[in-house]
Design a protein around this motif. Structure first.
Motif, mmCIF file in Angstrom:
data_model
loop_
_atom_site.group_PDB
_atom_site.id
_atom_site.type_symbol
_atom_site.label_atom_id
_atom_site.label_comp_id
_atom_site.label_asym_id
_atom_site.label_seq_id
_atom_site.Cartn_x
_atom_site.Cartn_y
_atom_site.Cartn_z
ATOM 1 N N TYR A 17 -42.571 -11.923 24.905
ATOM 2 C CA TYR A 17 -43.612 -11.398 24.027
ATOM 3 C C TYR A 17 -44.935 -12.094 24.327
ATOM 4 N N ASP A 18 -46.034 -11.385 24.107
ATOM 5 C CA ASP A 18 -47.327 -12.063 24.233
ATOM 6 C C ASP A 18 -47.444 -13.048 23.063
ATOM 7 N N GLU A 19 -48.455 -13.890 23.111
ATOM 8 C CA GLU A 19 -48.588 -14.973 22.131
ATOM 9 C C GLU A 19 -48.653 -14.456 20.692
ATOM 10 N N GLU A 20 -49.466 -13.433 20.447
ATOM 11 C CA GLU A 20 -49.617 -12.901 19.081
ATOM 12 C C GLU A 20 -48.329 -12.280 18.558
ATOM 13 N N ALA A 21 -47.693 -11.448 19.372
ATOM 14 C CA ALA A 21 -46.443 -10.805 18.954
ATOM 15 C C ALA A 21 -45.358 -11.848 18.751
ATOM 16 N N GLY A 22 -45.280 -12.808 19.667
ATOM 17 C CA GLY A 22 -44.275 -13.869 19.543
ATOM 18 C C GLY A 22 -44.444 -14.674 18.266
ATOM 19 N N ALA A 23 -45.700 -14.965 17.920
ATOM 20 C CA ALA A 23 -45.969 -15.720 16.682
ATOM 21 C C ALA A 23 -45.578 -14.902 15.458
ATOM 22 N N ALA A 24 -45.876 -13.611 15.470
ATOM 23 C CA ALA A 24 -45.516 -12.751 14.335
ATOM 24 C C ALA A 24 -44.003 -12.665 14.186
ATOM 25 N N LEU A 25 -43.308 -12.498 15.298
ATOM 26 C CA LEU A 25 -41.843 -12.389 15.251
ATOM 27 C C LEU A 25 -41.195 -13.717 14.869
ATOM 28 N N ALA A 26 -41.828 -14.825 15.212
ATOM 29 C CA ALA A 26 -41.277 -16.142 14.862
ATOM 30 C C ALA A 26 -41.226 -16.345 13.346
ATOM 31 N N LEU A 27 -42.084 -15.638 12.609
ATOM 32 C CA LEU A 27 -42.070 -15.747 11.148
ATOM 33 C C LEU A 27 -40.729 -15.318 10.553
ATOM 34 N N LEU A 28 -39.991 -14.507 11.277
ATOM 35 C CA LEU A 28 -38.712 -14.006 10.773
ATOM 36 C C LEU A 28 -37.666 -15.105 10.677
ATOM 37 N N GLY A 29 -37.701 -16.037 11.612
ATOM 38 C CA GLY A 29 -36.711 -17.108 11.600
ATOM 39 C C GLY A 29 -35.377 -16.730 12.204
ATOM 40 N N HIS A 30 -35.288 -15.552 12.806
ATOM 41 C CA HIS A 30 -34.055 -15.108 13.464
ATOM 42 C C HIS A 30 -34.420 -14.088 14.536
ATOM 43 N N PRO A 31 -33.511 -13.788 15.452
ATOM 44 C CA PRO A 31 -33.829 -12.800 16.486
ATOM 45 C C PRO A 31 -34.216 -11.459 15.848
#
Length: 187
Positions: A17-31
């Protein structure tokens, strides 16, 4: 009516993922599941949804886990949202203590089915009435508050509306089922 399409109208992001998408998805705390990876195509959308949506209700809800899952499963079934139904049944049905008869009733039964106790029935009657009329009668509201409380009743209304929106999304996007999950009514 469930959709049979196997191809998503918008392809979910795939790693890396690009940096922004990766950061947004990291908020989930799971895959992230496919739906979240579609939302992450617009990271500001994904962040706002992760910050509000189901995460507030799954972590701080006035509803019990069982009540919350009754609302979500029944709403997604009534909306014919196979994808979201399947994700929730696979992830939460056992934790919420839902058995095969109850899942079958959620899929296409009625709140009056014999598998429900008075508390479950009041929750399901509220969900069905909201779906059918976009409102709750005074009697339905009173029954719901009697088995939960006003805070839980408010959250039920909000969660029901939220999962209508999610159901609209997964249907319109034509998201295929996640691996190992089953559509509404096929348990």
């Amino acid at each position: 009516m469930p959709l049979k399409s196997k191809r998503s109208r918008i392809e979910p992001l795939s790693p890396p993922y690009d940096e922004e998408a990766g950061a947004a998805l990291a908020l989930l705390g799971h895959p992230p599941i496919q739906l979240f990876r579609v939302w992450a195509r617009r990271p500001e959308l994904a962040r706002s949804i992760a910050g509000w949506g189901s995460y507030y209700f799954s972590q701080r809800s006035a509803l019990t886990l069982r009540q919350r899952e009754l609302v979500i499963d029944r709403t997604t079934a009534l909306c014919g949202a196979d994808y979201e139904w399947a994700v929730h049944v696979a992830g939460f049905a056992e934790k919420a203590g839902l058995d095969a008869a109850q899942l079958a009733s959620l899929a296409d039964g009625r709140p009056a089915d014999g598998c429900w106790d008075a508390t479950d029935r009041a929750v399901l009657e509220a969900v069905d009435e909201l779906h059918a009329t976009f409102d709750l009668s005074d009697d339905t509201w009173a029954n719901l508050v009697a088995v939960a409380d006003e805070d839980a009743a408010l959250e039920l209304v909000l969660i029901c509306g939220w999962y209508h929106a999610v159901s609209f999304s997964v249907r319109a996007l034509r998201l295929p089922l996640e691996p190992g999950t089953k559509p509404i009514g096929s348990l």
